[in-house]
Design an enzyme around this catalytic site. Structure first.
Site, PDB file in Angstrom:
ATOM      1  N   LYS A 168      33.464  49.582  49.176  1.00  0.00           N
ATOM      2  CA  LYS A 168      33.946  50.999  49.980  1.00  0.00           C
ATOM      3  C   LYS A 168      33.612  52.409  50.384  1.00  0.00           C
ATOM      4  CE  LYS A 168      38.697  49.073  49.736  1.00  0.00           C
ATOM      5  NZ  LYS A 168      40.297  49.337  49.345  1.00  0.00           N
ATOM      6  N   ASP A 195      44.443  53.030  53.063  1.00  0.00           N
ATOM      7  CA  ASP A 195      45.498  52.545  51.682  1.00  0.00           C
ATOM      8  C   ASP A 195      46.159  53.101  51.622  1.00  0.00           C
ATOM      9  OD1 ASP A 195      43.514  50.555  50.953  1.00  0.00           O
ATOM     10  OD2 ASP A 195      42.588  51.437  49.395  1.00  0.00           O
TER      11      ASP A 195
HETATM   12  P1  NAP Z   1      39.757  50.439  39.886  1.00  0.00           P
HETATM   13  O1  NAP Z   1      38.939  50.888  41.080  1.00  0.00           O
HETATM   14  O2  NAP Z   1      38.724  48.964  39.350  1.00  0.00           O
HETATM   15  O3  NAP Z   1      40.588  51.089  39.189  1.00  0.00           O
HETATM   16  C1  NAP Z   1      41.493  50.448  38.505  1.00  0.00           C
HETATM   17  C2  NAP Z   1      42.547  51.867  37.515  1.00  0.00           C
HETATM   18  O4  NAP Z   1      42.958  50.812  36.492  1.00  0.00           O
HETATM   19  C3  NAP Z   1      41.302  52.683  36.694  1.00  0.00           C
HETATM   20  O5  NAP Z   1      42.547  53.972  36.784  1.00  0.00           O
HETATM   21  C4  NAP Z   1      41.498  52.347  35.218  1.00  0.00           C
HETATM   22  O6  NAP Z   1      41.618  53.221  34.072  1.00  0.00           O
HETATM   23  C5  NAP Z   1      42.839  51.602  35.221  1.00  0.00           C
HETATM   24  N1  NAP Z   1      43.087  50.393  34.177  1.00  0.00           N
HETATM   25  C6  NAP Z   1      42.308  49.276  34.801  1.00  0.00           C
HETATM   26  N2  NAP Z   1      42.399  48.086  33.261  1.00  0.00           N
HETATM   27  C7  NAP Z   1      43.742  49.554  32.830  1.00  0.00           C
HETATM   28  C8  NAP Z   1      44.733  49.017  31.527  1.00  0.00           C
HETATM   29  N3  NAP Z   1      44.247  47.346  30.974  1.00  0.00           N
HETATM   30  N4  NAP Z   1      45.397  49.044  31.084  1.00  0.00           N
HETATM   31  C9  NAP Z   1      45.448  51.103  32.157  1.00  0.00           C
HETATM   32  N5  NAP Z   1      44.654  51.331  32.899  1.00  0.00           N
HETATM   33  C10 NAP Z   1      43.751  50.459  33.557  1.00  0.00           C
HETATM   34  O7  NAP Z   1      40.454  49.884  40.938  1.00  0.00           O
HETATM   35  P2  NAP Z   1      41.692  49.469  42.368  1.00  0.00           P
HETATM   36  O8  NAP Z   1      40.082  49.693  42.969  1.00  0.00           O
HETATM   37  O9  NAP Z   1      41.569  51.413  42.319  1.00  0.00           O
HETATM   38  O10 NAP Z   1      42.863  48.484  42.135  1.00  0.00           O
HETATM   39  C11 NAP Z   1      43.696  48.542  41.011  1.00  0.00           C
HETATM   40  C12 NAP Z   1      45.194  47.719  41.689  1.00  0.00           C
HETATM   41  O11 NAP Z   1      45.378  47.942  42.739  1.00  0.00           O
HETATM   42  C13 NAP Z   1      43.892  46.396  41.417  1.00  0.00           C
HETATM   43  O12 NAP Z   1      45.446  45.759  40.811  1.00  0.00           O
HETATM   44  C14 NAP Z   1      43.921  46.283  43.066  1.00  0.00           C
HETATM   45  O13 NAP Z   1      44.154  44.950  43.038  1.00  0.00           O
HETATM   46  C15 NAP Z   1      45.431  46.610  43.738  1.00  0.00           C
HETATM   47  N6  NAP Z   1      45.468  47.152  44.713  1.00  0.00           N
HETATM   48  C16 NAP Z   1      45.949  46.882  45.422  1.00  0.00           C
HETATM   49  C17 NAP Z   1      46.240  46.539  47.369  1.00  0.00           C
HETATM   50  C18 NAP Z   1      47.178  46.496  47.959  1.00  0.00           C
HETATM   51  O14 NAP Z   1      47.067  46.800  49.392  1.00  0.00           O
HETATM   52  N7  NAP Z   1      47.917  46.348  47.521  1.00  0.00           N
HETATM   53  C19 NAP Z   1      45.226  48.101  47.499  1.00  0.00           C
HETATM   54  C20 NAP Z   1      43.821  48.983  46.547  1.00  0.00           C
HETATM   55  C21 NAP Z   1      44.237  48.582  45.881  1.00  0.00           C
HETATM   56  P3  NAP Z   1      40.164  54.091  33.740  1.00  0.00           P
HETATM   57  O15 NAP Z   1      40.256  55.014  34.931  1.00  0.00           O
HETATM   58  O16 NAP Z   1      40.552  54.959  32.352  1.00  0.00           O
HETATM   59  O17 NAP Z   1      39.207  52.801  33.259  1.00  0.00           O
END
Ligand code: NAP
Length: 293
Positions: free
Chosen positions: A87, A123
């Site tokens: 991305k 998104d």
């Molecule tokens: P990302 O860029 O890797 O960011 C993950 C975030 O979650 C970071 O802020 C991280 O915190 C936090 N995190 C990870 N593990 C954690 C834990 N065990 N406890 C507390 N905080 C935690 O991922 P992303 O792309 O933003 O995606 C996040 C979620 O959204 C995923 O599950 C993804 O599948 C979902 N998503 C869904 C859609 C949809 O269309 N529904 C679209 C995009 C993403 P730190 O910064 O402190 O590491």
């Protein structure tokens, strides 16, 4: 020896159209990509819209995005969905970006416009549409709390602020990332703590906590569902499972709940609208997606 019988060429005798030399091709690029629901959503829409378009998955490993976009130009693909890990890389490879993609520094959709490749990010738009359609929730004037500060959280924070939220509080493990995400909401954004959930109209889980098959699946949510109740909306970006434990608990506590599947469907719908210039059938896409999660 009898030659093997062959499948009929497009269109089939029974009226079912197969992709042909004239078919318009779009796809999703990511790595891994085989699990992606995007081609299913796109192809469901194309069938319902009567379009001779097809969507496929392109497994593009990290570091190979530039080659993939060169291929997109050469092969004349009409559009690409972009997912992990590309991305941010793709934002620097397209000819220009939409204002949202510039703010986020991330692209989830490439549109071909007069030969140029335009990067967009749907998104946040998809998330807000899922709130409106799934819960009748309007962010305008609302106090919102977002847990997480990654790519998805940043899109949600920006979209809530642009939809007129009165406040967007970001709660995250690492405070530095929380500051950067909150800054996207301008004067209505700030970093806060989990205890502020009780005063928010909307609480969003934008972390992978609760997502089946991940290391974070069993981790404890930073904002417990027990602190969200009647009159509040709990939205999870996770859609596998369709209802996470966090959502089930918030529902039992009296909150209105929204799963991440709505965001997935609506961000895809926004991409389809850009590619085809037509309104896609969101209901049919939703039904197709719920059969798969
Ligand atoms: P990302 O860029 O890797 O960011 C993950 C975030 O979650 C970071 O802020 C991280 O915190 C936090 N995190 C990870 N593990 C954690 C834990 N065990 N406890 C507390 N905080 C935690 O991922 P992303 O792309 O933003 O995606 C996040 C979620 O959204 C995923 O599950 C993804 O599948 C979902 N998503 C869904 C859609 C949809 O269309 N529904 C679209 C995009 C993403 P730190 O910064 O402190 O590491």
């Amino acid at each position: 020896m009898t030659p093997p019988s062959r499948e009929p060429a497009s269109p089939a005798a029974d009226g079912v159209a197969f992709p042909s030399a004239a078919t318009t091709v779009v796809g999703v690029m990511g790595y891994p990509v085989a699990h992606s629901l995007s081609p299913l959503l796109h192809n469901t829409a194309f069938a319902a819209m009567g379009l001779d378009w097809v969507s496929v998955g392109f497994p593009v490993p990290e570091g190979a995005a530039a080659g993939a976009l060169t291929g997109m130009r050469a092969l004349g693909l009409a559009g690409l969905s972009v997912t992990m890990p590309h991305k941010t890389t793709v934002a620097a490879l397209v000819d220009r970006c939409s204002p949202v993609a510039v703010s986020l520094g991330a692209v989830n959709c490439v549109i071909r416009q007069d030969g140029a490749l335009v990067g967009d990010n749907t998104d946040g738009e998809g998330f807000v549409a899922s709130l409106r359609r799934g819960a009748g929730f309007e962010p305008d004037g609302a106090r919102c709390l977002v847990v997480g500060a990654g790519g998805a959280a940043r899109a949600v924070v920006l979209a809530l602020a642009e939809s007129g939220a009165a406040e967007v509080v970001v709660v995250n493990r690492h405070p530095g990332r929380a500051e950067a995400a909150a800054a996207l909401a301008g004067r209505v954004g700030r970093v806060g703590g989990p205890e502020e959930a009780a005063g928010a109209a909307l609480v969003v889980n934008a972390t992978p906590v609760g997502m089946a098959g991940t290391a974070s699946a069993g981790d404890v949510p930073l904002v417990p569902a027990t602190s969200i109740g009647p009159g509040q909306v709990a939205a999870d970006l996770v859609y596998h499972p369709l209802r996470t434990e966090w959502l089930v608990s918030a529902d039992a506590n009296g909150a209105t709940v929204v799963s991440g599947l709505g965001m997935l469907v609506h961000q895809a719908a926004a991409q389809l609208r850009s590619w085809t210039g037509q309104d896609p059938p969101v209901g049919a896409m939703w039904q197709a997606a719920t059969r798969m999660v």
